[in-house]
Enzyme design. Structure first.
Site, PDB file in Angstrom:
ATOM      1  N   GLY A  46       0.696  -1.134   0.092  1.00 48.98           N
ATOM      2  CA  GLY A  46      -0.050   0.044   0.043  1.00 48.98           C
ATOM      3  C   GLY A  46       0.776   1.290  -0.082  1.00 48.98           C
ATOM      4  N   ASP A 106      -4.175   1.478  10.947  1.00 49.68           N
ATOM      5  CA  ASP A 106      -5.586   1.191  11.399  1.00 49.68           C
ATOM      6  C   ASP A 106      -5.658   0.634  13.021  1.00 49.68           C
ATOM      7  OD1 ASP A 106      -8.253   0.555  10.738  1.00 49.68           O
ATOM      8  OD2 ASP A 106      -7.848  -1.448  10.554  1.00 49.68           O
TER       9      ASP A 106
HETATM   10  P1  IMP Z   1      -3.526  -2.414  11.171  1.00 52.97           P
HETATM   11  O1  IMP Z   1      -2.400  -3.480  11.480  1.00 52.97           O
HETATM   12  O2  IMP Z   1      -4.823  -2.618  11.656  1.00 52.97           O
HETATM   13  O3  IMP Z   1      -3.200  -0.969  11.464  1.00 52.97           O
HETATM   14  O4  IMP Z   1      -3.676  -2.257   9.615  1.00 52.97           O
HETATM   15  C1  IMP Z   1      -2.646  -1.753   8.773  1.00 52.97           C
HETATM   16  C2  IMP Z   1      -2.922  -2.163   7.492  1.00 52.97           C
HETATM   17  O5  IMP Z   1      -4.169  -2.805   7.171  1.00 52.97           O
HETATM   18  C3  IMP Z   1      -2.509  -1.224   6.369  1.00 52.97           C
HETATM   19  O6  IMP Z   1      -1.168  -1.298   5.865  1.00 52.97           O
HETATM   20  C4  IMP Z   1      -3.198  -1.540   5.286  1.00 52.97           C
HETATM   21  O7  IMP Z   1      -2.523  -2.328   4.267  1.00 52.97           O
HETATM   22  C5  IMP Z   1      -4.372  -2.301   5.744  1.00 52.97           C
HETATM   23  N1  IMP Z   1      -5.763  -1.481   5.933  1.00 52.97           N
HETATM   24  C6  IMP Z   1      -6.301  -0.845   7.105  1.00 52.97           C
HETATM   25  N2  IMP Z   1      -7.343  -0.165   6.657  1.00 52.97           N
HETATM   26  C7  IMP Z   1      -7.520  -0.144   5.349  1.00 52.97           C
HETATM   27  C8  IMP Z   1      -8.600   0.432   4.587  1.00 52.97           C
HETATM   28  O8  IMP Z   1      -9.338   1.033   4.858  1.00 52.97           O
HETATM   29  N3  IMP Z   1      -8.428   0.204   3.065  1.00 52.97           N
HETATM   30  C9  IMP Z   1      -7.384  -0.535   2.643  1.00 52.97           C
HETATM   31  N4  IMP Z   1      -6.201  -1.016   3.597  1.00 52.97           N
HETATM   32  C10 IMP Z   1      -6.553  -0.792   4.838  1.00 52.97           C
HETATM   33 MG    MG Z   2      -2.125  -3.344   2.921  1.00 52.58          MG
END
Ligand code: IMP
Ligand code: MG
Length: 185
Positions: A46, A106
């Site tokens: 991403g 996130d």
């Molecule tokens: P975390 O570990 O929950 O912070 O997730 C982080 C990863 O989840 C990011 O690097 C994104 O690849 C993916 N992600 C989280 N939210 C979204 C979204 O709304 N759209 C697309 N990818 C997301």
């Molecule tokens: Mg991702």
């Protein structure tokens, strides 16, 4: 796959807003790292668009490397806890000024694991630059030095972020209408 017009709810961040904010971030980073060499680490996949636009606004010397991590399958929400390194760095980060470049934070679980792992490799410094921050979903604290935009708890896509691996090439950040998206299958 569907045309994104079939499931987009709204454009959250227009291309011009992205450009402007990314330039500002690059200028801020340039001031902070004046006289130093940066090693920008892009979290795949991403962060790719963001990294490539951001480094064009960075004045100090900057090297790049990539790290692949997976916490999401094809589903939409983080499978909390463990993240898996799918591709490791090829550069040593010992004594380097490391700047992690991420698309979105996130829950924070992915980055927390990455930071913990990178700290064991003894960088000179380690900071986080994220384009998007979903603050309301945070489960673990992440020290964010540079943030593009704080966004609401909505699933977003475009500008590097995917829906089932597609739509990363769109130049804006859009909100997904999940009901419409799922109805398309
Ligand atoms: P975390 O570990 O929950 O912070 O997730 C982080 C990863 O989840 C990011 O690097 C994104 O690849 C993916 N992600 C989280 N939210 C979204 C979204 O709304 N759209 C697309 N990818 C997301
Ligand atoms: Mg991702």
């Amino acid at each position: 796959m569907q045309d994104y017009h079939e499931f987009i709810d709204e454009i959250l961040i227009e291309e011009a807003q992205l450009k402007k904010r990314i330039q500002e971030l690059g200028e801020e980073i340039s001031r902070d790292y004046d006289g130093k060499e940066i090693l920008a680490i892009c979290i795949l996949r991403g962060g790719v668009m963001f990294l490539s636009d951001l480094i064009r606004h960075i004045k100090p010397l900057v090297a790049i490397d990539f790290m692949g991590v997976s916490s999401y399958g094809l589903g939409l929400r983080s499978s909390e806890g463990q993240v898996r390194i799918t591709l490791d760095l090829t550069t040593s980060i010992a004594d380097r000024h490391v700047l992690i470049v991420e698309d979105i934070i996130d829950s924070g679980n992915t980055l927390a694991s990455v930071i913990e792992m990178l700290q064991t490799r003894h960088p000179a410094s380690l900071e986080v630059c994220t384009l998007l921050n979903k603050v309301s979903r945070r489960e673990v604290h992440i020290p964010i030095k540079y943030c593009g935009f704080e966004i609401p708890d909505k699933f977003v896509f475009g500008y590097g972020l995917d829906m089932d691996e597609f739509y990363r090439n769109l130049p804006f950040i859009g909100v997904v209408d999940l009901e419409k998206y799922e109805a398309g299958f």
